[in-house]
Design a protein around this motif. Structure first.
Motif, PDB file in Angstrom:
ATOM      1  N   GLU A 207       0.791  -1.201  -0.085  1.00 38.54           N
ATOM      2  CA  GLU A 207       0.277   0.040  -0.256  1.00 38.54           C
ATOM      3  C   GLU A 207       0.886   1.267   0.007  1.00 38.54           C
ATOM      4  N   ARG A 208       1.787   0.933   0.430  1.00 43.57           N
ATOM      5  CA  ARG A 208       3.155   2.480   1.013  1.00 43.57           C
ATOM      6  C   ARG A 208       3.743   2.849  -1.062  1.00 43.57           C
ATOM      7  N   GLU A 209       3.643   1.557  -1.059  1.00 44.96           N
ATOM      8  CA  GLU A 209       4.811   1.837  -2.353  1.00 44.96           C
ATOM      9  C   GLU A 209       4.111   2.309  -3.404  1.00 44.96           C
ATOM     10  N   LEU A 210       2.564   1.362  -3.691  1.00 45.62           N
ATOM     11  CA  LEU A 210       1.569   1.345  -4.413  1.00 45.62           C
ATOM     12  C   LEU A 210       1.374   3.237  -4.031  1.00 45.62           C
ATOM     13  N   ASN A 211       0.680   4.027  -3.439  1.00 41.46           N
ATOM     14  CA  ASN A 211       0.575   5.126  -2.808  1.00 41.46           C
ATOM     15  C   ASN A 211       1.604   6.209  -3.304  1.00 41.46           C
ATOM     16  N   ASN A 212       3.271   5.965  -3.434  1.00 45.57           N
ATOM     17  CA  ASN A 212       4.111   6.145  -3.272  1.00 45.57           C
ATOM     18  C   ASN A 212       3.791   6.175  -5.185  1.00 45.57           C
ATOM     19  N   TYR A 213       3.945   5.785  -5.816  1.00 48.41           N
ATOM     20  CA  TYR A 213       4.168   4.894  -6.820  1.00 48.41           C
ATOM     21  C   TYR A 213       2.706   6.190  -8.085  1.00 48.41           C
ATOM     22  N   ILE A 214       1.678   6.384  -7.560  1.00 44.93           N
ATOM     23  CA  ILE A 214       0.602   6.828  -8.294  1.00 44.93           C
ATOM     24  C   ILE A 214       0.765   8.470  -8.268  1.00 44.93           C
ATOM     25  N   ARG A 215       1.389   8.518  -7.034  1.00 45.22           N
ATOM     26  CA  ARG A 215       1.363  10.291  -6.624  1.00 45.22           C
ATOM     27  C   ARG A 215       2.657  10.353  -7.677  1.00 45.22           C
ATOM     28  N   GLY A 216       3.773   9.834  -7.466  1.00 42.35           N
ATOM     29  CA  GLY A 216       5.010  10.440  -8.200  1.00 42.35           C
ATOM     30  C   GLY A 216       4.308  10.130  -9.569  1.00 42.35           C
ATOM     31  N   GLN A 217       4.042   8.790 -10.122  1.00 40.99           N
ATOM     32  CA  GLN A 217       3.270   8.964 -11.649  1.00 40.99           C
ATOM     33  C   GLN A 217       2.906   9.824 -12.025  1.00 40.99           C
ATOM     34  N   PRO A 303      13.887  11.100 -12.664  1.00 41.69           N
ATOM     35  CA  PRO A 303      14.587  10.909 -11.281  1.00 41.69           C
ATOM     36  C   PRO A 303      14.018  11.572  -9.758  1.00 41.69           C
ATOM     37  N   LYS A 304      13.841  12.830 -10.708  1.00 39.14           N
ATOM     38  CA  LYS A 304      13.583  13.567  -9.341  1.00 39.14           C
ATOM     39  C   LYS A 304      11.961  13.690  -8.570  1.00 39.14           C
ATOM     40  N   ILE A 305      11.064  13.706  -9.850  1.00 37.25           N
ATOM     41  CA  ILE A 305      10.325  13.088  -8.885  1.00 37.25           C
ATOM     42  C   ILE A 305       9.769  11.917  -8.401  1.00 37.25           C
ATOM     43  N   MET A 306      10.653  10.603  -9.442  1.00 39.09           N
ATOM     44  CA  MET A 306      10.056   8.731  -8.940  1.00 39.09           C
ATOM     45  C   MET A 306      11.634   8.868  -7.762  1.00 39.09           C
ATOM     46  N   GLY A 307      12.001   9.468  -7.967  1.00 35.49           N
ATOM     47  CA  GLY A 307      13.562   9.256  -7.017  1.00 35.49           C
ATOM     48  C   GLY A 307      13.187   9.710  -5.349  1.00 35.49           C
ATOM     49  N   LYS A 308      12.518  10.747  -5.635  1.00 36.40           N
ATOM     50  CA  LYS A 308      12.072  10.531  -4.527  1.00 36.40           C
ATOM     51  C   LYS A 308      10.970  10.328  -3.594  1.00 36.40           C
ATOM     52  N   ALA A 309       9.786   9.501  -4.396  1.00 33.02           N
ATOM     53  CA  ALA A 309       8.654   8.941  -3.944  1.00 33.02           C
ATOM     54  C   ALA A 309       9.181   8.194  -3.913  1.00 33.02           C
ATOM     55  N   MET A 310       9.598   7.497  -4.953  1.00 36.39           N
ATOM     56  CA  MET A 310       9.955   5.553  -4.069  1.00 36.39           C
ATOM     57  C   MET A 310      11.230   4.883  -3.494  1.00 36.39           C
ATOM     58  N   ARG A 311      11.734   5.758  -3.653  1.00 37.81           N
ATOM     59  CA  ARG A 311      12.972   6.410  -2.513  1.00 37.81           C
ATOM     60  C   ARG A 311      14.529   5.598  -3.398  1.00 37.81           C
ATOM     61  N   LEU A 312      14.510   5.537  -4.587  1.00 36.35           N
ATOM     62  CA  LEU A 312      15.358   4.716  -5.255  1.00 36.35           C
ATOM     63  C   LEU A 312      16.720   5.950  -6.131  1.00 36.35           C
ATOM     64  N   ASN A 313      17.620   5.735  -6.142  1.00 30.25           N
ATOM     65  CA  ASN A 313      18.573   5.853  -7.025  1.00 30.25           C
ATOM     66  C   ASN A 313      18.136   5.528  -8.218  1.00 30.25           C
ATOM     67  N   PRO A 314      18.706   7.335  -9.023  1.00 28.16           N
ATOM     68  CA  PRO A 314      17.925   7.512 -10.430  1.00 28.16           C
ATOM     69  C   PRO A 314      18.480   6.025 -11.369  1.00 28.16           C
ATOM     70  N   ALA A 315      19.328   6.416 -11.454  1.00 27.99           N
ATOM     71  CA  ALA A 315      20.711   4.822 -11.750  1.00 27.99           C
ATOM     72  C   ALA A 315      19.980   3.499 -11.966  1.00 27.99           C
ATOM     73  N   VAL A 316      19.039   3.349 -10.436  1.00 29.64           N
ATOM     74  CA  VAL A 316      18.138   1.706 -10.021  1.00 29.64           C
ATOM     75  C   VAL A 316      16.923   2.144 -10.530  1.00 29.64           C
ATOM     76  N   LEU A 317      16.193   3.088 -10.592  1.00 30.17           N
ATOM     77  CA  LEU A 317      15.000   3.345 -12.157  1.00 30.17           C
ATOM     78  C   LEU A 317      15.116   3.339 -13.148  1.00 30.17           C
ATOM     79  N   LEU A 318      16.270   3.571 -13.602  1.00 32.94           N
ATOM     80  CA  LEU A 318      16.087   3.410 -15.386  1.00 32.94           C
ATOM     81  C   LEU A 318      16.870   2.101 -15.514  1.00 32.94           C
TER      82      LEU A 318
END
Length: 373
Positions: A207-217, A303-318
């Motif tokens: 639930e926490r990660e889904l909230n972060n993902y929807i808000r960030g995306q 990287p800025k928005i999703m990295g902050k919302a999902m607490r992941l490094n931009p390289a890990v995101l890509l």
């Protein structure tokens, strides 16, 4: 570490557990058509519940039933407004393009009345047409066409079934919203008591990660829609605002907005025919806007928005988007970020137990000693 012996009873329990898991997976596969509307309804209810709660408690609508009705009316009005901003101008542009194509055919082929041309051609080739229908080629053509006809009928039936399933989904969603608090608080009771802590903690992570993902995306899609509106307006592209809004909505699913290149090409063709400009120059300019916005989104916004919302490094995101996209295709692009974060959270909680270690390893605050009187 004490080694556990594999006894016959333990082996039987493992085998039975594996059989139960396989049976559940098989049952889910067989009932996927029935269960899919329910899961989609639960997701929609999850997304609409904050709005329903706001309507009921902040706007003081007396009952949950009326709150759901008001929410659905509001959401329908918003969706209808967006469609009104996009679809009618698009239809108008396509009608204009059709008229331009018809005028071009009349001027290029010197045809003023297309139906008369067809009628004259049929009269001139009447003998050839009769010979074709009485020959064996007609039978072969029918044999080839019938499977295609049945395929079209099957697809039509699938569309009708999808519409019915959509109605069932809305019905599910309505009843889930009526008792959302009770269902969300008591679903854990389907598991044995000893397993409930595991599933409860896991669903909290989901639930926490889904909230972060929807808000960030949602923020990424909003930024992308604004950038496309600005870019298309600068190059004076047809339907600049409507097309930008459409692309922003499509980007709620990552990279789905690339399909907007199809209406972009049609609008570029329309502008070229209407103004006499070069189609490739107009379309190339629009593609350049796509490339610039995509570059800004991938290198800065995501990287800025999703990295902050999902607490992941931009390289890990890509990397996660590339890996899951390669493994699961388009579906992998959709679930890449929440699934990666969930796996990391699961690994830290249940494998490395970093959360527990951080809690245990924290030094408690020093208690000041009382001085002697």
């Amino acid at each position: 570490m004490i080694e556990q012996k594999i006894t016959f009873d333990r082996f039987i329990r493992w085998a039975l557990t594996a059989l139960v898991v396989l049976a559940v997976l098989f049952l889910l596969n067989r009932l996927s058509g029935v269960l899919l509307p329910f899961f989609v309804a639960w997701l929609l209810a999850y997304l609409l519940y904050p709005l329903v709660k706001f309507v009921q408690y902040k706007l003081h609508v007396p009952t949950r039933f009326l709150s759901i009705i008001v929410t659905l009316i509001f959401v329908t009005a918003v969706v209808g407004g967006v469609i009104y901003l996009i679809i009618p101008p698009m239809v108008e542009q396509f009608e204009k393009l059709g008229k331009i194509i018809i005028n071009y055919i009349h001027q290029a082929a010197h045809i003023n009345d297309f139906p008369d041309m067809v009628r004259n051609w049929m009269l001139e080739n009447n003998a050839i047409i009769e010979r074709f229908f009485t020959s064996g080629d007609m039978g072969e053509a029918l044999k080839t066409a019938m499977p295609q006809l049945f395929s079209v009928l099957g697809k039509t039936a699938n569309v009708i079934i999808s519409i019915i399933a959509s109605g069932i989904t809305l019905l599910y969603m309505f009843f889930i919203l009526l008792d959302y608090e009770y269902l969300s608080a008591n679903w854990i009771k389907i598991f044995p008591k000893k397993n409930r802590p595991f599933w409860s903690e896991l669903m909290q992570d989901v639930e926490r990660e889904l909230n972060n993902y929807i808000r960030g995306q949602g923020m990424v899609a909003l930024c992308m829609g604004i950038m496309f509106c600005i870019g298309f307006t600068i190059i004076d592209f047809p339907m600049a605002i409507g097309l930008g809004i459409l692309i922003g909505i499509m980007d709620m699913v990552p990279y789905l907005h690339t399909l907007a290149l199809i209406p972009t090409a049609i609008l570029a063709l329309l502008k070229a025919a209407d103004t006499g400009g070069n189609f490739w120059m107009i379309f190339g300019t629009a593609v350049l806007v796509f490339a610039i916005v995509q570059l800004i989104t991938d290198l800065i916004v995501t990287p800025k928005i999703m990295g902050k919302a999902m607490r992941l490094n931009p390289a890990v995101l890509l990397l996660s988007i590339s890996v899951w996209g390669s493994l699961l295709g388009f579906i992998g692009l959709i679930i890449a970020l929440p699934l990666t974060t969930l796996l990391i959270a699961y690994y830290q909680r249940y494998v490395t137990r970093e959360t527990e270690e951080e809690t245990v390893g924290e030094t408690p605050p020093a208690i000041p000693k009382k001085g002697k009187k």
